[in-house]
Write an enzyme that holds these catalytic residues in place. Sequence first.
Site, short mmCIF file in Angstrom:
data_model
loop_
_atom_site.label_atom_id
_atom_site.label_comp_id
_atom_site.label_asym_id
_atom_site.label_seq_id
_atom_site.Cartn_x
_atom_site.Cartn_y
_atom_site.Cartn_z
CD GLU A 116 38.10 41.86 14.93
OE1 GLU A 116 37.49 42.62 14.16
OE2 GLU A 116 37.90 41.87 16.16
CG ASN A 157 43.14 39.03 18.94
OD1 ASN A 157 42.98 38.04 19.66
ND2 ASN A 157 42.46 40.16 19.13
CG HIS A 193 33.98 38.88 21.83
ND1 HIS A 193 33.99 39.67 22.95
CD2 HIS A 193 34.98 39.34 21.04
CE1 HIS A 193 34.96 40.56 22.86
NE2 HIS A 193 35.58 40.39 21.71
CD GLU A 222 39.13 41.20 21.49
OE1 GLU A 222 37.95 41.55 21.29
OE2 GLU A 222 40.06 41.44 20.69
CG ASP A 224 32.59 39.57 26.05
OD1 ASP A 224 32.56 38.76 25.10
OD2 ASP A 224 32.59 40.80 25.88
O1 9MR Z 1 35.36 47.27 23.13
C1 9MR Z 1 35.68 48.07 22.00
C2 9MR Z 1 34.67 49.19 21.83
O2 9MR Z 1 34.76 50.11 22.90
C3 9MR Z 1 34.88 49.89 20.50
O3 9MR Z 1 33.86 50.84 20.29
C4 9MR Z 1 34.89 48.86 19.39
C5 9MR Z 1 35.08 49.49 18.02
O4 9MR Z 1 35.05 48.55 17.01
O5 9MR Z 1 35.91 47.92 19.63
C6 9MR Z 1 35.70 47.17 20.78
O6 9MR Z 1 36.70 46.21 20.94
C7 9MR Z 1 36.83 45.23 19.92
C8 9MR Z 1 38.26 44.78 19.90
O7 9MR Z 1 39.14 45.87 19.78
C9 9MR Z 1 38.52 43.78 18.79
N1 9MR Z 1 37.60 42.67 18.85
C10 9MR Z 1 36.20 43.01 18.99
C11 9MR Z 1 36.00 43.97 20.16
C12 9MR Z 1 34.54 44.21 20.41
O8 9MR Z 1 33.95 44.88 19.30
#
Ligand code: 9MR
Length: 288
Positions: A116, A157, A193, A222, A224
């Site tokens: 990101e 990513n 997402h 990722e 969903d």
């Molecule tokens: O699913 C993850 C969640 O449990 C955490 O609290 C969060 C913190 O920012 O990150 C989520 O996973 C992220 C992933 O690592 C990177 N892309 C976005 C995902 C959803 O926020």
Amino acid sequence: INAEVLASDQRYAAIAATEFNSVTAENAMKWESVEPAQGEYDWGQADELVEFAMKNDQAVRGHTQVWHSQMPTWLTAGIKDGDFSRAEVRAIMKNHVVQVTKHFKGKIRQWDVVNEAFNDSGTERHSLWREYLGKDYIANVFRWAHEADPEAKLFYNDFGIEGINPKSDAVYDLLKKLRAGEVPVEGVGLQAHLGTQHPFPDGYEENLKRFADLGLEISLTEVDVRIELPLTSAKVATQTSHYKAILKGCLAVPACNYITLWGFDDRNSWMPGWFDGEGSATPFDAKY
Ligand code: 9MR
């Protein structure tokens, strides 16, 4: 895979063990998890997941090394307080990438290394990394990771880069430049997402093809598809259609060869906590 749930919920573990041939740590491999205090590593949950995967004959996808979020407080607070010089931040970053990559060497074959780094507009995100390490930080991170494990495939990513848009254009330009400069990046991860309130991303297959034409592998990292609750049959039909489209486009492009769901069940998905009133995003419902 959520490591806490894996350790405490038999039903979750049973689905995780049998329905998939690859697993990814939702949080357990992030910086704040593996190095909670400077120089003190905690590999506990991450190693448990790797063991779980080995036992079940599954691959492990690494997620994620360099991100602006979920960094340990010793680091963010230290930087804020001016405790570290620029050179020290660089050394800390390099050390992190090397330690993490080495720790999982031979066990993790694909890594979402940099996560990101762009804004939706296509400009670079002004993260601490960009600020402290300068323009070349992404290239350097890939070089450090590659040195630490030359066999691992390294990915950039991001989210919102599934279709053709200013952000995916920017990622495309970056990866093109890195490849031309022989920086060891071998793939792009499209998080995917999605939401049923949004149309399916425009130009998805064309986008996959242009990344493939750079010689990159493509992973959906990722996936969903969230729904604004309450559910209606129309929304569920849109969800089905989004899931189908994301899979079909990937299957149509040979370089797209890896699909990860961001959680497989609505009981533990990150979704409701982040998007108020939205959910039902994954294949299994809250009762598994
Ligand atoms: O699913 C993850 C969640 O449990 C955490 O609290 C969060 C913190 O920012 O990150 C989520 O996973 C992220 C992933 O690592 C990177 N892309 C976005 C995902 C959803 O926020």
